[in-house]
Design a protein around this motif. Structure first.
Motif, short mmCIF file in Angstrom:
data_model
loop_
_atom_site.label_atom_id
_atom_site.label_comp_id
_atom_site.label_asym_id
_atom_site.label_seq_id
_atom_site.Cartn_x
_atom_site.Cartn_y
_atom_site.Cartn_z
N ASP A 116 1.00 -1.14 0.18
CA ASP A 116 0.11 0.38 0.02
C ASP A 116 0.99 1.41 -0.27
N ASP A 117 2.42 1.23 0.75
CA ASP A 117 2.94 2.02 0.54
C ASP A 117 4.09 2.75 -0.44
N LEU A 118 3.93 1.90 -1.42
CA LEU A 118 4.87 1.88 -2.49
C LEU A 118 5.22 0.34 -3.53
N ALA A 119 5.41 0.31 -4.59
CA ALA A 119 5.59 -0.15 -5.19
C ALA A 119 6.48 -0.54 -5.92
N VAL A 120 7.12 -1.31 -6.56
CA VAL A 120 8.84 -1.37 -7.43
C VAL A 120 8.96 -1.91 -8.09
N VAL A 121 10.14 -1.98 -8.76
CA VAL A 121 9.88 -2.80 -10.03
C VAL A 121 11.91 -2.98 -10.40
N PRO A 122 12.45 -4.12 -9.96
CA PRO A 122 14.42 -3.81 -10.22
C PRO A 122 14.13 -4.75 -11.51
N LEU A 123 15.20 -3.34 -11.72
CA LEU A 123 15.43 -3.49 -13.59
C LEU A 123 16.44 -5.06 -14.19
N THR A 124 16.79 -5.39 -12.89
CA THR A 124 18.07 -6.73 -12.48
C THR A 124 17.73 -7.30 -11.33
N ILE A 125 18.33 -8.16 -11.73
CA ILE A 125 17.04 -9.29 -9.93
C ILE A 125 18.35 -10.12 -9.30
N HIS A 126 19.07 -11.28 -9.72
CA HIS A 126 19.89 -12.22 -9.18
C HIS A 126 21.08 -12.27 -9.52
N VAL A 127 21.61 -11.09 -10.01
CA VAL A 127 22.86 -10.51 -10.84
C VAL A 127 24.31 -9.47 -9.54
N PRO A 128 24.77 -10.20 -9.61
CA PRO A 128 26.16 -9.27 -8.55
C PRO A 128 26.50 -7.74 -9.06
N LEU A 129 26.64 -7.24 -8.48
CA LEU A 129 26.50 -5.46 -8.91
C LEU A 129 27.61 -5.11 -10.04
N ARG A 130 28.79 -6.04 -9.82
CA ARG A 130 29.54 -5.69 -11.16
C ARG A 130 28.95 -5.41 -12.45
N ARG A 131 28.43 -6.73 -12.63
CA ARG A 131 27.40 -7.03 -14.07
C ARG A 131 26.24 -5.85 -14.58
N VAL A 132 25.59 -5.35 -13.86
CA VAL A 132 24.53 -4.23 -13.80
C VAL A 132 24.72 -3.46 -14.99
N PRO A 133 25.84 -2.89 -15.14
CA PRO A 133 25.96 -1.95 -16.02
C PRO A 133 26.60 -2.35 -17.23
N LEU A 135 10.91 2.13 -10.64
CA LEU A 135 11.40 1.60 -11.21
C LEU A 135 13.31 1.40 -11.00
N ALA A 136 13.65 0.57 -10.75
CA ALA A 136 15.10 0.74 -10.20
C ALA A 136 16.09 0.14 -11.01
#
Length: 334
Positions: free
Chosen positions: A161-178, A267-268
């Motif tokens: 009820d307070d917030l809705a979010v969508v991750p663009l990448t999910i279970h991957v190491p941070l170094r791979r996100v870019p 979206l994040a």
């Protein structure tokens, strides 16, 4: 279509069965739509007795579940018995865990149930039994493949009820996100979010925001170029298409109360950018909603919790929220 919800058993060694029993016991106070548990009736009854829960269990099919629901927990039996000890995951239970998911999807696609609600599974248990999908959501997408064999692209929405979010990448190491971020990824995800918020949540013009990847959304490229070169062009393309989206905006100022009032979904770029704020605001009430499928799927926003299974201390709040949301989104509209 039946308004009964199809609820899967999840991993029978986890907390799924006990929170299901608690959810049924709270059905009137929580205002839950009728749901049909797909599992082993004998195991469910045995788990209720072990936990001291006065929940009657009755075998039922999707057509009769709504009539049974006020007096007993309706359970659609699986093809085989399930034997499981709380807190002791066993790959031998994997076939029936998967059978429950397959049955729920089939019932919804046949119009015999309104939505799929899934109890938590443990991927490592399924992997030990030969499961080859990355996870629960990807398996549901595979089951939803069309006649051409092409599976839809699922998108994970975490809702409260307070917030809705969508991750663009999910279970991957941070170094791979870019390297994984692309204009096409952002555009395709936002299109699915916009479409399903209109079709399933009834929002005439969903308001989306996109969090930046880097501090201060990159400071015009001085703190990383991904926000300037990838995220901003994606937002511009979406705006041309008529989608109401803003960004990229600094993630550190996107989730306070005044900011949240300005959008429907954030979206994040990374998993934790999305999940930390919603789990801070609604740890027990968050719901995982899979967008992009030809049917509605919700689930609790937590795992199997093997460490507390069978002890009677698991909280059913997130499952109740998942059932309540599924019931609300599939109820006939006036």
């Amino acid at each position: 279509m039946s308004h009964c919800l199809a609820l899967t058993q999840g991993d029978p060694a986890g907390i799924g069965l006990e929170i299901t029993l608690q959810a049924w016991a709270a059905r009137e106070a929580a205002g839950l739509a009728p749901f049909l548990l797909i599992g082993d009736p004998d195991l469910v009854a045995e788990r209720a007795a072990r936990l001291g829960l006065a929940v009657p269990v009755e075998r039922a099919g999707p057509e009769g579940a709504a009539a049974v629901f006020p007096r007993a927990l309706p359970v659609l039996p699986l093809p085989d018995r399930v034997t499981a000890e709380p807190g002791r995951p066993d790959p031998a239970t994997a076939p029936m865990t998967l059978a429950a998911i397959e049955t729920a999807v089939r019932l919804v696609r046949e119009g015999r149930a309104a939505a799929v609600v899934t109890n938590p599974i443990a991927k490592h248990v399924l992997y030990a039994a030969g499961f080859r999908h990355p996870g629960h959501t990807e398996y549901l997408a595979a089951l939803a493949a069309g006649p051409d064999g092409v599976a839809p692209r699922p998108v994970m929405l975490l809702w409260s009820d307070d917030l809705a979010v969508v991750p663009l990448t999910i279970h991957v190491p941070l170094r791979r996100v870019p390297d994984l971020l692309s204009v096409d990824l952002v555009v395709e995800t936002a299109r699915i979010v916009d479409r399903d918020l209109r079709a399933r949540f009834g929002l005439a013009r969903p308001r989306l925001v996109l969090a930046g990847l880097n501090p201060h959304a990159g400071e015009a490229g001085s703190i990383g170029t991904e926000d300037r070169d990838v995220l901003a062009p994606a937002v511009a393309r979406l705006q041309v298409e008529g989608i109401a989206i803003r960004g990229p905006l600094p993630a550190d100022t996107l989730f306070h109360a005044r900011a949240r009032a300005e959008y429907d979904v954030a979206l994040a770029p990374t998993h934790d950018q999305a999940l930390i704020p919603i789990k801070t605001l609604a740890f027990d009430e968050g719901v995982n909603v899979t967008l992009g499928l030809p049917f509605l799927r919700t689930s609790p926003d937590h795992g199997t919790a093997f460490d507390i299974a069978g002890r009677g201390i698991a909280k059913p709040d997130s499952l109740i929220a998942a059932l309540r949301l599924a019931g609300r989104l599939t109820a006939p509209r006036a």
